[in-house]
Design an enzyme around this catalytic site. Structure first.
Site, PDB file in Angstrom:
ATOM      1  N   HIS A  39     -14.865  -0.520   3.702  1.00 17.42           N
ATOM      2  CA  HIS A  39     -14.783   0.715   3.720  1.00 17.42           C
ATOM      3  C   HIS A  39     -16.138   1.678   3.660  1.00 17.42           C
ATOM      4  CE1 HIS A  39     -10.526  -0.418   3.727  1.00 17.42           C
ATOM      5  NE2 HIS A  39     -10.375   0.458   4.534  1.00 17.42           N
ATOM      6  N   CYS A  42      -7.685   1.805   1.256  1.00 20.78           N
ATOM      7  CA  CYS A  42      -8.690   1.202   0.951  1.00 20.78           C
ATOM      8  C   CYS A  42      -8.327   0.305  -0.471  1.00 20.78           C
ATOM      9  CB  CYS A  42     -10.226   2.090   0.706  1.00 20.78           C
ATOM     10  SG  CYS A  42     -11.407   1.036  -0.190  1.00 20.78           S
ATOM     11  N   SER A  67       0.762  -1.226   0.117  1.00 17.35           N
ATOM     12  CA  SER A  67      -0.110   0.331  -0.030  1.00 17.35           C
ATOM     13  C   SER A  67       0.894   1.327   0.053  1.00 17.35           C
ATOM     14  CB  SER A  67      -0.741   0.264   1.195  1.00 17.35           C
ATOM     15  OG  SER A  67      -1.716  -1.006   1.078  1.00 17.35           O
TER      16      SER A  67
END
Lengths: 612, 381
Positions: free
Chosen positions: A364, A377, A323
Site C-alpha cells: 500500500h 492495510c 479485517s
C-alpha cells in the site's frame, strides 16, 4: 346318672351364657368400629372418596401465536383432524376398519397395527386411526358415520410456520416433552402426552409466555379409569401472542439473497435499540419435519451436511472476524493515545518479526489511519497491534460485545473468543507470542466472533458508543433496559467511522463497487476475509491461495459489516459467506442489497422518529 | 309357645313337626337373605344380573334344603354324625391329594353339577362330630385329659389340612368353633389357659410356616399405607368406602366407591362395605343387629334343648355363624387382616350359602326335637 346330667346341663348353661355375652360384646366392638369409621372419621374418608372418584384432566391451552413487527403471522395453530376408534363401541372392529378403508386411504398393514394397539388397551380407550385428515376425508367420514360405529372424529391444534425454512432458525419448533424437561419443570402440562413444548428458537426462549396456563376438567372416573361424566371445567388461559422485532419481509429478502451462496449468514439490527430486524442462516430446514414424524434418513442428512442446515450460523457460527476487527485495533490504539489519526506506516507488502514474515494483501505504500481502514492495510494494523498489545485490543473488543454471549432471546448463542495473554496461559499453558499479537491485529489467529456479535459491534460503533444488546421480543409494557456506554470518545469513533465510510465511498476503498445507488444515502462498512487454514510458504510462492479452484472447505470466509445511513446511522448489517473467498467480493454485494432493501422498507423509522 | 310344647315328642307326625318349626327363625334368615339380594342388586350396578338373581335362587334352594334337614329326626343326625364328619374329612384329604397332583392350591371338589368346598362342609361336620362325642361323655370324663385327645384330633387334623390349602380364615374358624365346643362341654378352664400359652409359644413357628401371601396380608394389615396399590389396596379402599358412607349413607345404588369399582370384590367378601357405604352407619348397624338376633335365637334354641347333642350342635352352628360375621366385618373395617371369609347369607357364593343354611337346618332340627331323648350310644336306639 341324673346327677351327672344335671351337672353337665348347669355347666353348659353357664358357659353358653358366657359365650353369648362374649358374642354380644364382640358385636358391640364391631358397632363401635363402624361408629369410629362412619361417624367420627366420616369427613376424612369422604374427602378420600372424592379424591378417588374425581380425576382432574388438564386442558392444553392454545399456544400463543408469533407475529413480526408489522403483525404478519410467523407461527400459528391450525386445526388438524384426526380419526380415532373406540373398540367397545363397535361390534366388529376389523369390519369397521375395512369399511373405513373404502373411504380413506388405509392399507392392511395399518389396519393390523390398529387392531393390535386396540387389543392391547382397555376397550373404552380410543385408538388413533389416522391424523392429518384432509377436509374432504373429514366430510366423507362424517357423512358415513352412522355406518361406522365407534369412529370418533375430532381436531387437535398443530403448530404451523407459514415461512417454513426462512424462519426456522429464529422460531425453532415445538415437540413432545422429554423426560429431562419434565423433571425440571413442575408445570402440570408437562405430563400431558399431547402437550408440545418449544424445542428451539423463540418457541423455546419464550416458551413460558407462549404456553399459557392449563385448563382443568374434573371428571368422575371409576377404578379402572373409565370416565363417567364431567363435573366441571375451567378452560385455562391461552398462551400470549408475541410480536417480534423481526421484519418478515426483510427476513425473506435476506434469506433469498443468501441462498445464492452455499452457506452463509446475515444479521440486521436496529442500531438505536439493538432490535434484531433479520437473522438469516442458509441452508435451513423445514420445521414442519419436526412437528410431524422426522424420518431418520432426513435427520441424518441434515446432521451430516457439511453446510450444517440445523445450525443457526448467525448466533452459533464462530468465525475469525478478519479485517472487520481492525476497527477495534484502531480504537484501542487511539484511545490509548499511542497514535493519532495522522500517524502513518509504510506498507511494503509484508513486515518481519524475528524469523517470521507477516504479509499484507498488497503493497500500500505509506498509509495513515483512514486510508489504512479504507484499503484494509494489514501492515498498518500489525504495527498498531504491536504497539497496543493483545490485552489492550481484547479489552476494547469486549466493550463492543465480542467474546461473550450478548443475551439474545434465542437459545444457543455462542460466546466467540477474544484471546488475552492470560487466556492463553490458562487454556493452552503457553506464554503469548509477539507474532500472535500481530495476527490478532488483523482479526485472525485465536479470534472468533459470531455474525450477531459483528452486527452489534458495528451498531455500537455507529450509534455513538451506546452498548446496545440484541433482542427479538421485549415486553412492550416494560421499561426498556438502560443502555450503557462503551466508553470511547466520539472523536476516536468518528475517525474509525470515517475510515469505514471510505471503504465503500472512496474510490480506493475495498468495497467501492458495492456503494449504495440510492439517492442521498450512503453506507459505510468494512470487509473481512478470514483464513480458514494457514497459507504455506509454498502456496504463497505459487499464488495458490488466491486460486478459485481450491476445495470449497479450504477457501477463505468472506465477511462484511456495514451501517447506513452514514450521516444518521439507523441499521447495521453483518454478513458472512462461509468459504466465500473474499469479503469485498462475496459478502459486500449481499450487504449492499440487504442494506438497500432495509432502507426501502425502513423498519422502525416511525418508532425512532416518535422517540426522538 | 304353648303350641310348641308336646306331650309325646318321640313320635311327632310330619304336620306336627312342620307346625313346631321355629318359623320366626326361618323368617329372620329369609330377611337377611333378602338384604343380600338387595346388596347384590346394587353390586350389579342396579341389575339382577349377574349376582342377585342367582343369590335369590340359591337362597330359595338353600331354605328348602334347610327345612328338609330340620324335619329329619335328630336321632338320625346323631347316628350319622361321625360318618358326615368322616365324609368331609375324606374330601379334605381328597382336595389335598388333587392339589399335590395339580401342583397348586386346591379348595374345590367338582361334582359336575356343583362345586363343593370341603372346608365349608367340615365346619358343620366338626360341630356334629364334637356334639356327638361330648353327648356320650359325662362331665367327669370330660375332665380327664386323655379323654380330650380324640376331640383335639377331630379339631386339629382338619384345621391343619385347611391351613395347608392354604386357607387361614377357615382354619382359624375351625379352631375357634372346636375350642368353643370344648369349653361348652365343660373342659377345665386351666386347660384353655395352657392351650393359649402353647399357641403363643407356637406363634413364631407358625409365622415361619405361613405362605408369603399370608404373611404379606398380616404385614399390610398392620400398616396398609405401606402398600397402597398392592395388598393394602383392599383394606384402604374398604375403609374409604365405609367411612365416606357416613351416618346415613350415600343412598341405595349411590355408593360411589362401590359403584365405580374402587371397592374390590364388592359382591363377595366386601359386600358389607358396599352395604355400609350406601346405607351408612344406620344400615350397617341394623344388619349387625339382624345377625345378632340370629346368634341370640341360636343360643335360645341351645338352652332349650334337653339333650347335650342338641345343645352343643345348636351352639356350634350359632358360633360358626357368629364367627363368619365377626371375621368378615372385622376384616372389612380393618380390625383384622384380609382373610377371605364371606358374610353369611349376603355375600355371593354357593357353598357358603348352602352350608350356612344346612347348618341352620340342623339347628332347627334340634329345636323341633328339643325334647327327644337321645341315648348315650346309638346302639341304644
Amino acid at each position: 346318672m341324673q346327677h351327672h346330667a344335671a351337672d353337665r346341663t348347669r355347666t353348659f348353661t353357664r358357659r353358653a351364657l358366657v359365650v353369648g355375652a362374649a358374642q354380644v360384646g364382640l358385636f358391640g366392638l364391631l358397632a363401635g368400629r363402624l361408629w369410629q369409621l362412619q361417624v367420627d372419621d366420616a369427613s376424612r374418608y369422604a374427602l378420600l372418596a372424592e379424591e378417588n372418584r374425581v380425576n382432574q384432566r388438564l386442558i392444553v391451552p392454545p399456544r400463543g401465536r408469533i407475529f413480526d413487527r408489522e403483525g404478519r403471522v410467523l407461527a400459528r395453530n391450525v386445526p388438524s383432524y384426526r380419526l380415532r376408534i373406540v373398540r367397545e363401541n363397535t361390534p366388529d372392529l376389523a369390519k369397521t376398519l375395512l369399511d373405513l378403508a373404502r373411504l380413506i386411504p388405509l392399507d392392511q398393514a395399518q389396519i393390523d397395527e390398529i387392531l393390535k394397539t386396540a387389543r392391547a388397551q382397555r376397550a373404552f380407550v380410543p385408538v388413533l386411526v389416522r391424523e392429518g385428515l384432509s377436509w374432504d376425508e373429514v366430510t366423507t367420514v362424517a357423512v358415513h358415520s352412522p355406518h361406522l360405529p365407534g369412529v370418533v372424529l375430532d381436531s387437535t391444534l398443530l403448530r404451523e410456520y407459514p415461512h417454513a425454512d426462512v424462519l426456522a432458525h429464529v422460531l425453532g419448533y415445538v415437540g413432545p416433552v422429554s423426560p429431562e424437561e419434565q423433571a425440571e419443570d413442575p408445570d402440570p402440562l408437562m405430563r400431558l402426552p399431547e402437550f408440545r413444548i418449544g424445542k428451539n428458537g423463540i418457541e423455546k426462549a419464550h416458551d413460558h409466555l407462549l404456553r399459557g396456563r392449563a385448563g382443568r376438567s374434573r371428571i368422575e372416573v371409576n377404578a379402572i379409569g373409565r370416565e363417567i361424566r364431567e363435573l366441571d371445567r375451567d378452560d385455562g388461559i391461552s398462551g400470549a401472542d408475541l410480536q417480534l422485532s423481526l421484519d418478515a419481509e426483510l427476513q425473506l429478502f435476506c434469506y433469498e439473497r443468501l441462498s445464492s451462496e452455499l452457506s452463509a449468514s446475515a444479521v440486521v439490527v436496529d442500531v438505536d435499540t439493538g432490535a434484531v430486524l433479520a437473522l438469516a442462516s442458509v441452508p435451513s430446514y423445514d420445521p414442519a419435519a419436526f412437528t410431524g414424524r422426522l424420518s431418520h434418513q432426513q435427520w441424518k442428512e441434515w446432521r451430516d451436511n457439511p453446510r450444517t442446515p440445523l445450525v443457526n450460523k448467525s448466533i452459533r457460527g464462530q468465525y475469525p472476524p478478519g479485517s472487520t476487527f481492525k476497527m477495534m485495533v484502531a480504537l484501542a490504539a487511539l484511545e490509548a493515545g499511542l497514535v493519532t489519526p495522522s500517524y502513518d506506516v509504510f506498507c511494503g507488502g509484508s513486515v518481519s518479526l524475528g524469523n517470521a514474515k507477516f504479509h499484507c494483501w498488497k503493497s500500500h505504500g505509506r498509509v495513515a489511519l483512514h486510508e489504512a481502514i479504507a484499503q484494509s492495510c494489514d501492515v498498518y494494523f500489525y504495527d498498531l497491534a504491536r504497539r497496543v498489545g493483545v490485552d489492550g485490543i481484547a479489552a476494547m473488543a469486549r466493550r463492543f460485545g465480542l467474546g461473550a454471549p450478548l443475551g439474545l432471546d434465542l437459545p444457543g448463542e455462542q460466546p466467540g473468543l477474544v484471546p488475552t495473554s492470560q487466556w492463553k496461559r490458562e487454556t493452552l499453558g503457553e506464554p503469548w507470542q509477539k507474532g500472535e499479537t500481530l495476527v490478532i491485529g488483523i482479526g485472525q489467529g485465536y479470534m472468533l466472533a459470531t455474525p450477531l456479535q459483528l452486527a452489534i459491534m458495528t451498531a455500537r460503533l455507529c450509534n455513538g458508543g451506546r452498548a446496545v444488546t440484541p433482542w427479538f421480543y421485549r415486553d412492550p409494557a416494560a421499561e426498556p433496559p438502560a443502555v450503557g456506554s462503551v466508553g470511547v470518545s466520539q472523536a476516536s469513533l468518528d475517525h474509525v467511522l470515517k475510515g469505514m465510510s471510505m471503504v465503500v465511498n472512496s474510490q480506493r476503498g475495498t468495497a467501492y463497487r458495492q456503494r449504495l445507488t440510492l439517492e442521498g444515502v450512503q453506507m459505510a462498512g468494512k470487509s473481512g476475509t478470514s483464513q480458514v487454514r494457514r497459507i504455506t510458504r509454498a502456496e504463497r510462492a505459487a499464488n495458490l491461495h488466491k486460486r478459485k479452484d481450491r476445495p470449497w472447505e479450504h477457501r477463505h470466509h468472506a465477511l462484511f459489516v456495514a451501517f447506513a445511513p452514514t450521516d444518521h446511522p439507523r441499521y447495521a448489517v453483518s454478513v458472512i459467506v462461509e468459504h466465500g473467498q473474499s469479503g469485498s467480493g462475496a459478502a459486500a454485494p449481499i450487504v449492499r442489497d440487504i442494506m438497500t432493501r432495509v432502507l426501502e422498507i425502513g423498519p422502525g423509522v416511525a418508532t425512532v422518529a416518535a422517540s426522538l | 309357645m304353648a303350641s310348641r310344647v308336646r306331650i309325646r315328642p318321640q313320635e311327632l307326625r310330619f304336620a306336627e313337626k312342620l307346625a313346631s318349626l321355629h318359623w320366626p327363625f326361618v323368617a329372620l334368615l329369609l330377611l337377611i337373605g333378602c338384604v343380600g339380594y338387595l346388596v347384590l342388586y346394587s353390586a350389579g350396578g342396579g341389575n339382577h344380573q349377574p349376582w342377585a338373581w342367582r343369590h335369590g335362587a340359591r337362597l330359595a334352594f338353600g331354605l328348602v334344603v334347610m327345612l328338609t334337614v330340620a324335619l329329619i329326626d335328630i336321632r338320625f343326625w346323631y347316628r350319622w354324625a361321625y360318618v358326615l364328619y368322616g365324609g368331609a374329612f375324606a374330601m379334605l384329604v381328597g382336595v389335598e391329594i388333587l392339589g399335590e397332583i395339580n401342583k397348586g392350591a386346591q379348595r374345590w371338589v367338582d361334582l359336575g353339577f356343583v362345586q363343593i368346598q370341603p372346608s365349608e362342609l367340615m365346619k358343620i361336620g366338626l360341630v356334629l362330630c364334637l356334639a356327638r362325642y361330648f353327648h356320650s361323655a359325662y362331665l367327669d370324663e370330660v375332665k380327664r385329659p386323655l379323654y380330650l385327645l380324640p376331640p383335639l384330633a377331630m379339631i386339629g387334623l382338619p384345621a391343619l389340612l385347611v391351613l395347608k390349602q392354604p386357607d387361614l380364615g377357615t382354619s382359624i374358624m375351625l379352631l375357634a368353633v372346636g375350642g368353643s365346643l370344648l369349653f361348652l362341654a365343660g373342659v377345665r378352664l386351666w386347660k384353655f389357659g395352657l392351650a393359649i400359652a402353647a399357641v403363643a409359644a407356637a406363634l413364631p413357628v407358625a409365622w415361619s410356616g405361613l405362605h408369603d401371601y399370608q404373611r404379606q396380608r398380616v404385614l399390610t394389615f398392620l400398616d396398609p399405607e405401606t402398600d397402597p396399590l398392592g395388598a393394602g389396596y383392599h383394606i384402604i379402599q374398604s375403609k374409604i368406602a365405609l367411612g365416606s358412607g357416613g351416618f346415613w349413607g350415600k343412598g341405595y345404588l349411590m355408593g360411589s366407591q362401590a359403584q365405580l369399582s374402587f371397592l374390590p370384590e364388592k359382591q363377595t367378601d366386601f359386600a358389607f362395605t358396599m352395604l355400609a357405604e350406601e346405607t351408612g352407619f344406620v344400615g350397617a348397624l341394623i344388619v349387625l343387629l339382624l345377625y345378632l338376633a340370629v346368634v341370640g335365637l341360636s343360643l335360645a334354641v341351645a338352652l332349650r334343648a334337653t339333650h347335650q347333642f342338641g345343645r352343643l350342635l345348636a351352639m356350634g352352628i350359632g358360633i360358626n355363624f357368629f364367627l363368619y360375621v365377626l371375621i368378615n366385618v372385622a376384616m372389612v373395617t380393618g380390625l383384622i387382616p384380609v382373610v377371605g371369609v364371606p358374610l353369611p347369607l349376603i355375600s355371593y357364593g354357593g357353598t357358603a350359602m348352602l352350608t350356612t343354611l344346612v347348618g341352620f337346618g340342623f339347628l332347627l332340627s334340634v329345636d323341633v326335637h328339643h325334647t327327644t331323648n337321645i341315648p348315650r350310644f346309638p346302639t341304644d336306639l
